[in-house]
Design a protein around this motif. Structure first.
Motif, PDB file in Angstrom:
ATOM      1  N   ALA A  54       0.849  -1.194   0.000  1.00  0.00           N
ATOM      2  CA  ALA A  54       0.000   0.000   0.000  1.00  0.00           C
ATOM      3  C   ALA A  54       0.880   1.238   0.000  1.00  0.00           C
ATOM      4  N   SER A  55       0.382   2.281  -0.658  1.00  0.00           N
ATOM      5  CA  SER A  55       1.072   3.562  -0.656  1.00  0.00           C
ATOM      6  C   SER A  55       0.041   4.656  -0.904  1.00  0.00           C
ATOM      7  N   GLU A  56       0.117   5.683  -0.094  1.00  0.00           N
ATOM      8  CA  GLU A  56      -0.804   6.807  -0.204  1.00  0.00           C
ATOM      9  C   GLU A  56      -0.757   7.434  -1.601  1.00  0.00           C
ATOM     10  N   SER A  57       0.419   7.445  -2.209  1.00  0.00           N
ATOM     11  CA  SER A  57       0.582   8.048  -3.535  1.00  0.00           C
ATOM     12  C   SER A  57       0.202   7.085  -4.666  1.00  0.00           C
ATOM     13  N   GLY A  58       0.011   5.810  -4.324  1.00  0.00           N
ATOM     14  CA  GLY A  58      -0.286   4.811  -5.362  1.00  0.00           C
ATOM     15  C   GLY A  58       0.953   4.099  -5.868  1.00  0.00           C
ATOM     16  N   GLN A  59       2.116   4.450  -5.309  1.00  0.00           N
ATOM     17  CA  GLN A  59       3.368   3.812  -5.716  1.00  0.00           C
ATOM     18  C   GLN A  59       4.335   3.769  -4.534  1.00  0.00           C
ATOM     19  N   CYS A  60       5.133   2.700  -4.482  1.00  0.00           N
ATOM     20  CA  CYS A  60       6.244   2.603  -3.531  1.00  0.00           C
ATOM     21  C   CYS A  60       7.521   2.885  -4.317  1.00  0.00           C
ATOM     22  N   HIS A  61       8.287   3.850  -3.859  1.00  0.00           N
ATOM     23  CA  HIS A  61       9.530   4.251  -4.517  1.00  0.00           C
ATOM     24  C   HIS A  61      10.702   3.686  -3.713  1.00  0.00           C
ATOM     25  N   TYR A  62      11.536   2.891  -4.355  1.00  0.00           N
ATOM     26  CA  TYR A  62      12.633   2.195  -3.685  1.00  0.00           C
ATOM     27  C   TYR A  62      13.980   2.701  -4.164  1.00  0.00           C
ATOM     28  N   ARG A  63      14.930   2.692  -3.249  1.00  0.00           N
ATOM     29  CA  ARG A  63      16.336   2.919  -3.573  1.00  0.00           C
ATOM     30  C   ARG A  63      17.131   1.829  -2.850  1.00  0.00           C
ATOM     31  N   VAL A  64      17.966   1.130  -3.606  1.00  0.00           N
ATOM     32  CA  VAL A  64      18.865   0.114  -3.058  1.00  0.00           C
ATOM     33  C   VAL A  64      20.275   0.659  -3.242  1.00  0.00           C
ATOM     34  N   TYR A  65      21.075   0.652  -2.167  1.00  0.00           N
ATOM     35  CA  TYR A  65      22.377   1.312  -2.217  1.00  0.00           C
ATOM     36  C   TYR A  65      23.373   0.665  -1.258  1.00  0.00           C
ATOM     37  N   THR A  66      24.619   1.077  -1.389  1.00  0.00           N
ATOM     38  CA  THR A  66      25.662   0.737  -0.419  1.00  0.00           C
ATOM     39  C   THR A  66      26.252   2.037   0.102  1.00  0.00           C
ATOM     40  N   GLU A  67      26.851   1.966   1.265  1.00  0.00           N
ATOM     41  CA  GLU A  67      27.535   3.118   1.852  1.00  0.00           C
ATOM     42  C   GLU A  67      28.925   2.706   2.293  1.00  0.00           C
ATOM     43  N   GLN A  68      29.881   3.557   2.005  1.00  0.00           N
ATOM     44  CA  GLN A  68      31.258   3.381   2.479  1.00  0.00           C
ATOM     45  C   GLN A  68      31.527   4.514   3.463  1.00  0.00           C
ATOM     46  N   CYS A  69      31.719   4.168   4.722  1.00  0.00           N
ATOM     47  CA  CYS A  69      31.944   5.171   5.758  1.00  0.00           C
ATOM     48  C   CYS A  69      33.362   5.031   6.289  1.00  0.00           C
ATOM     49  N   THR A  71      36.593   5.251   8.604  1.00  0.00           N
ATOM     50  CA  THR A  71      36.795   5.239  10.053  1.00  0.00           C
ATOM     51  C   THR A  71      37.587   6.477  10.440  1.00  0.00           C
ATOM     52  N   PRO A  72      37.026   7.301  11.326  1.00  0.00           N
ATOM     53  CA  PRO A  72      37.747   8.522  11.702  1.00  0.00           C
ATOM     54  C   PRO A  72      38.939   8.205  12.607  1.00  0.00           C
ATOM     55  N   ALA A  73      39.942   9.037  12.515  1.00  0.00           N
ATOM     56  CA  ALA A  73      41.096   8.920  13.409  1.00  0.00           C
ATOM     57  C   ALA A  73      40.654   9.336  14.810  1.00  0.00           C
ATOM     58  N   PRO A  74      41.334   8.871  15.827  1.00  0.00           N
ATOM     59  CA  PRO A  74      40.959   9.252  17.199  1.00  0.00           C
ATOM     60  C   PRO A  74      40.913  10.775  17.351  1.00  0.00           C
ATOM     61  N   GLY A  75      39.822  11.264  17.918  1.00  0.00           N
ATOM     62  CA  GLY A  75      39.659  12.698  18.146  1.00  0.00           C
ATOM     63  C   GLY A  75      39.073  13.457  16.974  1.00  0.00           C
ATOM     64  N   GLU A  76      38.896  12.818  15.824  1.00  0.00           N
ATOM     65  CA  GLU A  76      38.321  13.491  14.654  1.00  0.00           C
ATOM     66  C   GLU A  76      36.830  13.186  14.560  1.00  0.00           C
ATOM     67  N   ASN A  77      36.118  14.117  13.941  1.00  0.00           N
ATOM     68  CA  ASN A  77      34.701  13.889  13.677  1.00  0.00           C
ATOM     69  C   ASN A  77      34.554  12.915  12.515  1.00  0.00           C
ATOM     70  N   PRO A  78      33.530  12.087  12.547  1.00  0.00           N
ATOM     71  CA  PRO A  78      33.340  11.148  11.440  1.00  0.00           C
ATOM     72  C   PRO A  78      33.093  11.891  10.118  1.00  0.00           C
ATOM     73  N   ALA A  79      33.714  11.411   9.060  1.00  0.00           N
ATOM     74  CA  ALA A  79      33.520  11.993   7.732  1.00  0.00           C
ATOM     75  C   ALA A  79      32.205  11.469   7.152  1.00  0.00           C
ATOM     76  N   ALA A  80      31.706  12.182   6.172  1.00  0.00           N
ATOM     77  CA  ALA A  80      30.456  11.764   5.528  1.00  0.00           C
ATOM     78  C   ALA A  80      30.666  10.440   4.795  1.00  0.00           C
ATOM     79  N   CYS A  81      29.630   9.637   4.774  1.00  0.00           N
ATOM     80  CA  CYS A  81      29.680   8.351   4.068  1.00  0.00           C
ATOM     81  C   CYS A  81      29.452   8.578   2.579  1.00  0.00           C
ATOM     82  N   ALA A  82      30.125   7.791   1.770  1.00  0.00           N
ATOM     83  CA  ALA A  82      29.933   7.842   0.316  1.00  0.00           C
ATOM     84  C   ALA A  82      28.865   6.812  -0.042  1.00  0.00           C
ATOM     85  N   ARG A  83      27.775   7.257  -0.625  1.00  0.00           N
ATOM     86  CA  ARG A  83      26.656   6.391  -0.967  1.00  0.00           C
ATOM     87  C   ARG A  83      26.670   6.098  -2.469  1.00  0.00           C
TER      88      ARG A  83
END
Length: 122
Positions: A54-69, A71-83
């Motif tokens: 079921a879908s309110e719009s009449g369609q289900c929209h799918y995306r299938v993907y992988t992510e490469q995240c 690993t941040p170095a100690p004390g660094e903020n995590p970098a954005a993942c590449a999708r």
């Protein structure tokens, strides 16, 4: 007769033990008691099956993907993942779609709207 019945029951139980493992994901949302999105996906033996119920719009929209995240170095903020998008597709309620050979770490997103970028957070 009891021995035969027991033996047959045991054999039938053993036959059922060969079930292959699977992973099932349900996406369900509703508003005022009405389904706005209801979808199921199952991964079994390397085949992913996506079903739109079921879908309110009449369609289900799918995306299938992988992510490469990275690993941040100690004390660094995590970098954005590449999708990486593997496949985008649309299903009408009652329809299904299968994909063979997806990587083990694939992810998925389903939305009632065509704007999967916004719904999938990327």
């Amino acid at each position: 007769m009891r021995i035969i019945t027991s033996l047959v029951s045991c054999l039938l139980a053993l036959a059922g033990c060969d079930e292959k493992p699977s992973v099932t994901t349900i996406h369900h949302s509703s508003a005022n008691g009405v389904d706005t999105l209801f979808s199921k996906s199952t991964l079994k033996e390397g085949v992913a099956r996506f079903e739109c119920y079921a879908s309110e719009s009449g369609q289900c929209h799918y995306r299938v993907y992988t992510e490469q995240c990275p690993t941040p170095a100690p004390g660094e903020n995590p970098a954005a993942c590449a999708r990486t998008t593997l496949e985008d597709f649309v299903l009408a309620p009652g329809k299904a779609h299968e994909i063979h050979g997806l990587p083990r770490d694939f992810q998925q997103c389903v939305s009632k709207d065509a704007n999967t970028d916004q719904a999938c957070g990327g």
